[in-house]
Design an enzyme around this catalytic site. Structure first.
Site, PDB file in Angstrom:
ATOM      1  N   ARG A 259     -12.244   3.393  40.062  1.00 50.51           N
ATOM      2  CA  ARG A 259     -11.026   3.485  39.265  1.00 50.51           C
ATOM      3  C   ARG A 259      -9.904   4.082  40.120  1.00 50.51           C
ATOM      4  O   ARG A 259     -10.148   4.982  40.935  1.00 50.51           O
ATOM      5  CB  ARG A 259     -11.314   4.399  38.078  1.00 50.51           C
ATOM      6  CG  ARG A 259     -10.152   4.612  37.112  1.00 50.51           C
ATOM      7  CD  ARG A 259      -9.811   3.390  36.362  1.00 50.51           C
ATOM      8  NE  ARG A 259      -9.052   3.682  35.161  1.00 50.51           N
ATOM      9  CZ  ARG A 259      -8.445   2.733  34.452  1.00 50.51           C
ATOM     10  NH1 ARG A 259      -8.499   1.472  34.834  1.00 50.51           N
ATOM     11  NH2 ARG A 259      -7.791   3.032  33.352  1.00 50.51           N
TER      12      ARG A 259
ATOM     13  N   THR B 232      -7.068  -7.448  33.695  1.00 46.46           N
ATOM     14  CA  THR B 232      -8.461  -7.136  33.908  1.00 46.46           C
ATOM     15  C   THR B 232      -9.301  -8.402  33.920  1.00 46.46           C
ATOM     16  O   THR B 232      -8.940  -9.395  33.319  1.00 46.46           O
ATOM     17  CB  THR B 232      -8.915  -6.242  32.720  1.00 46.46           C
ATOM     18  OG1 THR B 232      -7.969  -5.204  32.591  1.00 46.46           O
ATOM     19  CG2 THR B 232     -10.303  -5.712  32.893  1.00 46.46           C
TER      20      THR B 232
HETATM   21  O1  DON Z   1      -8.770   0.224  32.132  1.00 47.32           O
HETATM   22  C1  DON Z   1      -8.309  -0.216  31.086  1.00 47.32           C
HETATM   23  O2  DON Z   1      -8.774   0.041  29.997  1.00 47.32           O
HETATM   24  C2  DON Z   1      -7.101  -1.162  31.144  1.00 47.32           C
HETATM   25  N1  DON Z   1      -6.359  -0.906  32.348  1.00 47.32           N
HETATM   26  C3  DON Z   1      -7.585  -2.564  31.090  1.00 47.32           C
HETATM   27  C4  DON Z   1      -6.453  -3.570  31.091  1.00 47.32           C
HETATM   28  C5  DON Z   1      -6.854  -4.892  30.581  1.00 47.32           C
HETATM   29  O3  DON Z   1      -7.966  -5.124  30.189  1.00 47.32           O
HETATM   30  C6  DON Z   1      -5.782  -5.912  30.518  1.00 47.32           C
HETATM   31  N2  DON Z   1      -6.354  -7.212  30.379  1.00 47.32           N
HETATM   32  N3  DON Z   1      -6.330  -7.972  29.526  1.00 47.32           N
END
Ligand code: DON
Length: 574
Positions: free
Chosen positions: A104, A380
């Protein structure tokens, strides 16, 4: 004669109706999962799935393939695949070991708690979401290389080469990628380094054209030759820092040098006799998934109740209590005492279950619980891989928003994340996913921002049974949970479990979000009668998640792979 004519007319209408609507209504409920005997790679991008399965065919294990796919996605899925972002990897090894790699992003050393507040204390969302101020220190390159060194079998040169080839020689653009480039063109325009790559001198790319990324190929070469130093030190690091400084960001060389991925113990829970192996903090995914499943384990699902108001009532109440806990009790456990044992306790879940009546409990009267009492003494993309040796890998990785903060590092060809928006910039004020948080997820130098990413492996009799995960911000955890329920409680195959329409509730706002066809008129009416508010999906999420999953039939030795039709990827097995 008149009768025959009207029958023909009705038949034609019915034919047109069914052919026009069935594929959309069931968007894939009739698709079969891919089948294979040896190994399976499921990603949102077919060229990346093919890279992974080739590594498996060459004798690599699931971790080798996962690292190769990770680098390939940075080339073929710039929407979310990345080297400028971060993610999580959950690993099950055939010797029974379960582990995770946390790569992360981190807050920069110069980050401060109130860095996104103006002088009157008002939150300025554009600072945490856009531009160089939104960037967290990237973790992907260090994380992938760490996983390869500890659990892979192949050298870095071998697993990174396919990504270099795809960047250098190019790959054929599909309609979805072209549409995503066009949709973001105005944003890219603000940054010449991005506009240059995602358009042809301002003209949009067309489907079928070959898309080459020579700068990115060069960066990947630096990594191939120098490992993590090829990214966190030297020329690539210089370009990255120069770009960030130019746009007013605060990441320094020291931040890059100090970045380290962390191997962490997975969150382990159980659901109806299955072992759930998932991601611990700084993701909330594993704990919140386990909490919801623990609550739901107290119910018996009738096979016919799927999609009914009774079914959604159970799901939504579990979601609300768990997300209320998320807002208070979750954060980077290296900085904040996450009451993990309490949140995972079956007794704690039972105490929540006992509060659920047969009407909706308004979110305003749900507060985060007191799991401490149950402590014994804390855009993501996802891909799933299973190999012929019995190893499984589940990875979710992200730049946060689509194309991250839209800034490509000039000369290095990769996009930067806007992950700082996942922190709680001001207590009680929602971020881009409508999530609120408090002290647990406040900004501190070197702290990791709380995530919802939920890469998960489910074991049955100690062996991998389901490998699953999804993008979708706050909706990731509820997406993963519904696929799991569909498989375990409703006996669906992995493709159907993924294809079925989904719902989502995150405590606040107090609304059920739902995909098209998830809630029919009757169910909607009954849910309203129970006291629920339904969101207008057209104004919120068009789709909930893009799950990529594998199910292993250990009795018949068949591996099933399923890519979510909501994305554009494929399951590739051999
Ligand atoms: O880590 C997280 O929870 C977010 N940064 C995830 C972002 C995300 O899933 C966007 N996609 N659709």
């Amino acid at each position: 004669m008149k009768n025959t004519k009207s029958i023909i007319k009705i038949v034609i209408i019915l034919f047109l109706f069914t052919t026009a609507f069935i594929p959309k209504i069931c968007f894939g409920a009739f698709q079969k999962p891919q089948k294979a005997k040896n190994g399976m790679v499921v990603t949102v991008s077919t060229p990346a799935s093919l890279v992974g399965v080739q590594i498996l065919k060459d004798g690599g294990n699931a971790v080798d393939a996962a690292v190769a796919v990770g680098f390939a996605l940075a080339v073929t899925y710039p929407y979310a695949g990345n080297i400028g972002g971060g993610g999580f990897m959950v690993i099950h090894l055939n010797n029974g070991k379960n582990t995770t790699i946390d790569f992360r992003e981190k807050a920069p050393l110069r980050a401060t708690r109130d860095m996104y507040l103006d002088k009157d204390g008002n939150y300025t969302p554009s600072l945490s979401k856009e531009g160089a101020t939104s960037v967290g220190v990237p973790g992907s390159v260090a994380g992938l290389i760490c996983a390869l060194k500890r659990y892979g079998t192949m050298p870095l040169e071998k697993v990174i080469q396919p990504a270099i080839d795809l960047a250098e020689k190019g790959w054929r653009l599909d309609d979805r990628t072209v549409a995503a480039f066009i949709k973001n063109l105005e944003n890219f325009k603000k940054y010449p380094s991005s506009y240059k790559i995602f358009s042809k001198d301002g003209k949009p790319y067309l489907e079928g054209e070959i898309f080459k990324q020579p700068d990115l190929a060069w960066t990947l070469e630096q990594i191939k030759e120098n490992g993590t130093d090829g990214f966190y030190k030297g020329k690539v690091a210089d370009l990255l820092i120069k770009q960030i400084k130019e746009f007013g960001g605060i990441i320094s060389h020291k931040d890059l040098i100090k970045y380290k991925p962390v191997e962490r113990k997975p969150v382990i829970s159980t659901y109806r006799g299955h072992k759930i192996v998932s991601m611990p903090p700084p993701s909330s995914g594993g704990i919140i998934l386990a909490e919801m499943l623990n609550i739901l384990e107290n119910y018996h699902f009738n096979p016919n109740e799927w999609g009914s108001s009774i079914y959604y009532h159970k799901l939504v109440e579990a979601m609300k209590y768990a997300y209320a806990d998320r807002s208070v009790h979750l954060g980077d456990a290296d900085f904040y005492p996450v009451p993990q044992k309490g949140l995972l306790s079956k007794e704690y879940a039972k105490s929540i279950f006992l509060k659920i009546g047969n009407k909706a409990t308004p979110s305003s009267s749900i507060k985060a619980g007191n799991p401490m009492r149950y402590q014994e003494s804390t855009e993501t993309t996802h891909y799933s891989i299973y190999d012929k040796y019995g190893n499984a890998v589940s990875v979710t990785t992200t730049l946060n928003s689509a194309f991250g903060n839209k800034i490509v590092v000039e000369g290095a060809g990769f996009l930067l994340n806007n992950e700082m928006d996942d922190f709680s910039s001001k207590p009680g004020v929602p971020n881009q996913f409508g999530l609120i948080g408090g002290e647990g997820n406040s900004i501190q130098p070197e702290k990791r921002m709380l995530s919802s990413m939920t890469p998960t492996i489910i074991l049955k009799d100690g062996k991998p049974y389901i490998v699953i995960g999804s993008p979708g911000g706050s909706t990731i955890i509820t997406t993963v949970m519904q696929v799991i329920l569909n498989c375990i409680d409703f006996n669906m195959d992995i493709q159907t479990a993924i294809d079925m329409p989904r719902i989502h509730h995150q405590w606040l706002p107090d609304k059920i979000f739902f995909e098209k066809y998830a809630v029919n008129l009757d169910t909607a009416e009954k849910l309203r009668a129970l006291g629920y508010k339904l969101a207008d999906i057209r104004k919120s999420f068009r789709i909930l998640g893009i799950a990529e999953g594998i199910m292993i039939d250990n009795t018949n030795h068949i591996i099933y792979g399923a890519s979510d039709p909501r994305g554009g990827g494929s399951a590739e097995g051999y």
